[in-house]
Write a protein that holds these residues in place. Structure first.
Motif, PDB file in Angstrom:
ATOM      1  N   GLU A  93       0.849  -1.170   0.000  1.00 28.99           N
ATOM      2  CA  GLU A  93       0.000   0.000   0.000  1.00 28.99           C
ATOM      3  C   GLU A  93       0.890   1.227   0.000  1.00 28.99           C
ATOM      4  O   GLU A  93       1.966   1.201   0.593  1.00 28.99           O
ATOM      5  N   ASP A 114     -14.674  -4.082  -6.982  1.00 27.22           N
ATOM      6  CA  ASP A 114     -15.686  -3.956  -5.936  1.00 27.22           C
ATOM      7  C   ASP A 114     -15.594  -5.124  -4.960  1.00 27.22           C
ATOM      8  O   ASP A 114     -14.844  -6.073  -5.151  1.00 27.22           O
ATOM      9  N   GLU A 115     -16.379  -5.017  -3.889  1.00 26.61           N
ATOM     10  CA  GLU A 115     -16.196  -5.947  -2.783  1.00 26.61           C
ATOM     11  C   GLU A 115     -16.517  -7.396  -3.150  1.00 26.61           C
ATOM     12  O   GLU A 115     -15.922  -8.315  -2.602  1.00 26.61           O
ATOM     13  N   GLY A 123      -5.305   2.973  -1.548  1.00 26.59           N
ATOM     14  CA  GLY A 123      -6.169   3.547  -0.524  1.00 26.59           C
ATOM     15  C   GLY A 123      -7.333   4.371  -1.021  1.00 26.59           C
ATOM     16  O   GLY A 123      -7.738   5.316  -0.372  1.00 26.59           O
ATOM     17  N   THR A 124      -7.913   4.040  -2.204  1.00 26.51           N
ATOM     18  CA  THR A 124      -9.121   4.754  -2.591  1.00 26.51           C
ATOM     19  C   THR A 124     -10.292   4.294  -1.732  1.00 26.51           C
ATOM     20  O   THR A 124     -11.241   5.011  -1.536  1.00 26.51           O
ATOM     21  N   ARG A 125     -10.225   3.072  -1.231  1.00 25.46           N
ATOM     22  CA  ARG A 125     -11.193   2.661  -0.223  1.00 25.46           C
ATOM     23  C   ARG A 125     -10.492   1.663   0.689  1.00 25.46           C
ATOM     24  O   ARG A 125      -9.448   1.109   0.345  1.00 25.46           O
ATOM     25  N   ASP A 126     -11.079   1.423   1.857  1.00 25.40           N
ATOM     26  CA  ASP A 126     -10.486   0.471   2.775  1.00 25.40           C
ATOM     27  C   ASP A 126     -10.734  -0.944   2.275  1.00 25.40           C
ATOM     28  O   ASP A 126     -11.811  -1.251   1.797  1.00 25.40           O
ATOM     29  N   ASP A 147     -11.091  -6.518   6.174  1.00 23.92           N
ATOM     30  CA  ASP A 147     -10.156  -7.070   7.146  1.00 23.92           C
ATOM     31  C   ASP A 147      -9.749  -8.486   6.775  1.00 23.92           C
ATOM     32  O   ASP A 147      -8.614  -8.895   6.984  1.00 23.92           O
ATOM     33  N   ARG A 205      -6.985  -8.341   4.290  1.00 18.76           N
ATOM     34  CA  ARG A 205      -5.762  -7.875   4.941  1.00 18.76           C
ATOM     35  C   ARG A 205      -5.137  -8.976   5.782  1.00 18.76           C
ATOM     36  O   ARG A 205      -3.932  -9.118   5.845  1.00 18.76           O
ATOM     37  N   TYR A 255       1.789  -7.528   4.976  1.00 14.39           N
ATOM     38  CA  TYR A 255       1.549  -6.139   4.609  1.00 14.39           C
ATOM     39  C   TYR A 255       2.842  -5.316   4.624  1.00 14.39           C
ATOM     40  O   TYR A 255       3.680  -5.483   5.502  1.00 14.39           O
ATOM     41  N   HIS A 277       3.866  -1.106   3.901  1.00 12.47           N
ATOM     42  CA  HIS A 277       3.500   0.217   3.441  1.00 12.47           C
ATOM     43  C   HIS A 277       4.704   0.815   2.732  1.00 12.47           C
ATOM     44  O   HIS A 277       5.787   0.899   3.304  1.00 12.47           O
TER      45      HIS A 277
END
Lengths: 354, 292
Positions: B39, B137-138, B175-178, B181, B184, B189, B191
């Protein structure tokens, strides 16, 4: 390194320490499960676990799950593994954070009480004096009187509810649907549904007689409404609450919250079928109604808490507030930005804008 | 064990300077066989990690670019419908029976592999780059979760296809959306941040060795100073390299002496109107002067 935590002699071993560390992270708000403890231990077998620097980097890669956590991780790591050689007690040193949290939630209530008191005194004092003076003074005084009683039954009358409910239902129906980006079979559509076409043409010897099509269906969005019921909003609250209850009845997935100095979920209360009982329940829930406003804090609380579970890219968040805030505007901006990241649309209805 | 140092060095040999925590995350992800989630802001070299890893491992890079509305047909597999139609017509002319035709047109030959299916059917484990997962999308995220945990895909007519090799999976997000979990939690991960001045200088020297050391230091100092300004879009590493290339093309040897040319080359760094307005020539000259 001498800074490294000395563990108690009866400490059962590295696996238990790792479990302790994960528990420590968890108590500091990182969302970790049992699986992470395993992964962390597995990860340590791939680095030289005796080197604190490598261990730190490895555990960071496993345990942190977003930018914020990655930034906080170093401190959390230090507070568990590097406590200057002090013997580690069973209690986690940062556990006091939980305590602080609970005082935090208690705190606004204290301020509530203060705010309420402040509202009383101008109402009781100068306004009453001006009430027998001129007409305009009387108007203000009566407005304040309403605040003082804080009785929801006086704020919302059944007629208002039915009128606002009708509007709300129309509105809700209007912005409920959002065009989905996925396609499914439809009688009229802009694309041919090839998968189905082949299937059907098999029965006619490969001759595609019918052309099934696919289009983008409309999918309902989820509405989440946040209503400001602080002192400055009292005269609008009645209409807004009626509006909210209309929204709630129109759609099962709608969620509603009240906020003044803190946030209260009122979805269940509003879904009650009996309108008068709704008001009774609301009166109980809305303690501190007509008090001070902390929009920034309330929205922040919303964005961190309920929004995580209930708000996604298919949500519309409606905020009903006049924007008079006792918190600094940056806090509000931050909270809104955080909320925005959930991918939702935010609509701010401000009664002062007319 | 100094494996991750070796990995870091290997990446550097392929032209990628990785910070310590990134190198460690890549190392852990590789050794545990878990997907790696990167990210960070646009232009910090997230996608590049996958490219370099593929080069380092000498395998294929399979890329799946995510966007809203991405569905199974574009991510996993699709049938080659025109070819199927032709085959059916040809078969009816030749008088083939229905059963044979059916068996044939739903066979592997008529299957168009999309990135996910392609990745798990490789003989050598490829690097699978799932770029900008936060744009999908989700629903897709949820499906991806299943593929990433089981590494198997079910196609109704062919049955379940198990991965012959486990691909190295790299997901990027800016990071346009979260992200959920659940996703993740499955991933290791890291950064990725804008690099430190020293690291950025090293990147510039690897990528553009023809630029002199003094100018390179000036460029890096200038870009670093620019990132501290309040800009809408901070210049990334790619922009910095473009800027360096532009300066080299313009024949600039020193940032301070040529404010005109500096201004001309700024177009490679500042990509919005308001950012251009925020950095007028005087400010640019001042930043360049301080960087020198």
């Amino acid at each position: 390194m001498s800074r490294i935590t000395r563990f108690a002699a009866r400490d059962p071993g590295p696996a238990a320490r790792m479990a302790g560390f994960v528990a420590h992270l968890r108590s500091n708000g990182l969302r970790l499960g049992v699986g992470e403890t395993q992964t962390a231990l597995a990860a340590l077998t791939h680095v030289s676990a005796c080197d604190p620097r490598e261990t730190r980097l490895a555990l960071k890669a496993v345990c942190a799950a977003n930018a914020d956590e990655a930034a906080r991780f170093d401190l959390l790591f230090d507070s568990y593994w590097c406590t200057d050689g002090r013997v580690r007690e069973k209690a986690v040193p940062r556990e006091d954070k939980a305590d602080r949290k609970s005082t935090n939630t208690r705190d606004p209530q204290g301020e509530n009480a203060g705010a309420r008191g402040a509202l009383h005194s101008p109402g009781d004092g100068p306004d009453r004096a001006s009430a027998d003076g001129d007409g305009t003074g009387k108007l203000i005084a009566s407005g304040v009187e309403n605040l003082m009683r804080k009785d929801m039954r006086q704020l919302v009358s059944p007629q208002d509810i039915s009128a606002a409910e009708a509007t709300a239902r129309r509105l809700a129906a209007a912005f409920r649907d959002r065009r989905s980006r996925r396609r499914r079979t439809a009688r009229k559509g802009d694309q041919i549904h090839f998968r189905r076409l082949i299937r059907q043409s098999l029965s006619t010897g490969g001759e595609p007689l019918t052309l099934p099509r696919k289009a983008r269906p409309d999918r309902p969005v989820k509405i989440v409404a946040l209503c400001d019921v602080s002192g400055s909003m009292t005269i609008y609250a009645r209409v807004f609450l009626a509006f909210l209850s209309g929204l709630m009845r129109a759609d099962d997935s709608t969620d509603a919250y009240l906020f003044h100095t803190r946030l209260v979920r009122i979805s269940e209360a509003l879904r009650d079928t009996d309108p008068m009982r709704v008001l009774n329940r609301l009166s109980l829930l809305a303690e501190g109604f007509g008090g001070g406003s902390k929009i920034g804090a309330a929205l922040d609380q919303f964005a961190r808490g309920p929004a995580r579970r209930f708000v996604n890219g298919r949500s519309v968040v409606i905020i009903l507030s006049d924007g008079y805030d006792t918190d600094p505007p940056e806090k509000l901006a931050k909270a809104l930005a955080r909320l925005r990241k959930r991918g939702c649309r935010i609509i701010w209805l401000n009664p002062l804008k007319g | 064990m100094q494996d991750w140092r070796a990995l870091q060095k290997g990446m550097a040999d392929h032209g990628y300077i990785a910070a310590d925590d990134l190198a460690m995350a890549v190392h852990i992800a590789l050794s545990l066989g878990r997907p790696l989630l990167l990210e960070g802001a646009a232009g910090v070299g997230k996608t590049e990690v996958a490219r370099v890893l593929a080069a380092l491992r000498d395998t294929m890079l399979i890329r799946l670019q995510c966007y809203e509305g991405l569905d199974a047909a574009q991510a996993i597999y699709e049938r080659n419908y025109p070819r199927q139609l032709l085959a059916i017509r040809a078969a009816s002319e030749a008088g083939e029976t229905g059963k044979d035709v059916e068996a044939r047109i739903f066979s592997d030959d008529y299957l168009l592999e999309r990135p996910l299916l392609q990745a798990i059917r490789q003989p050598v484990a490829p690097v699978l780059l799932i770029d900008e997962i936060d744009r999908a999308d989700e629903e897709f995220e949820a499906y991806l979760l299943e593929v990433l945990s089981e590494f198997q895909i079910t196609i109704p007519e062919l049955g379940t296809i198990r991965a012959t090799t486990r691909p190295i999976v790299i997901l990027t997000a800016n990071g346009t959306r979260d992200l959920s979990d659940a996703l993740r939690r499955r991933c290791i991960y890291a950064h990725v941040d804008y690099p430190e001045p020293a690291a950025e200088l090293a990147i510039l020297q690897i990528r553009a060795p023809e630029i002199e050391a003094t100018l390179a230091a000036q460029i890096v100092g200038f870009v670093q100073a620019l990132r501290r300004e309040d800009l809408e879009k901070n210049p990334g590493i790619a922009e910095m390299l473009d800027f360096a290339a532009a300066l080299a093309g313009l024949g600039v040897n020193d940032l301070i002496h040529d404010p005109m040319l500096l201004q001309a080359a700024l177009g490679t760094l500042l990509k919005t109107q308001s950012d251009r307005e925020a950095i007028p020539p005087e400010v640019a000259a001042r930043l360049a002067g301080r960087a020198a």
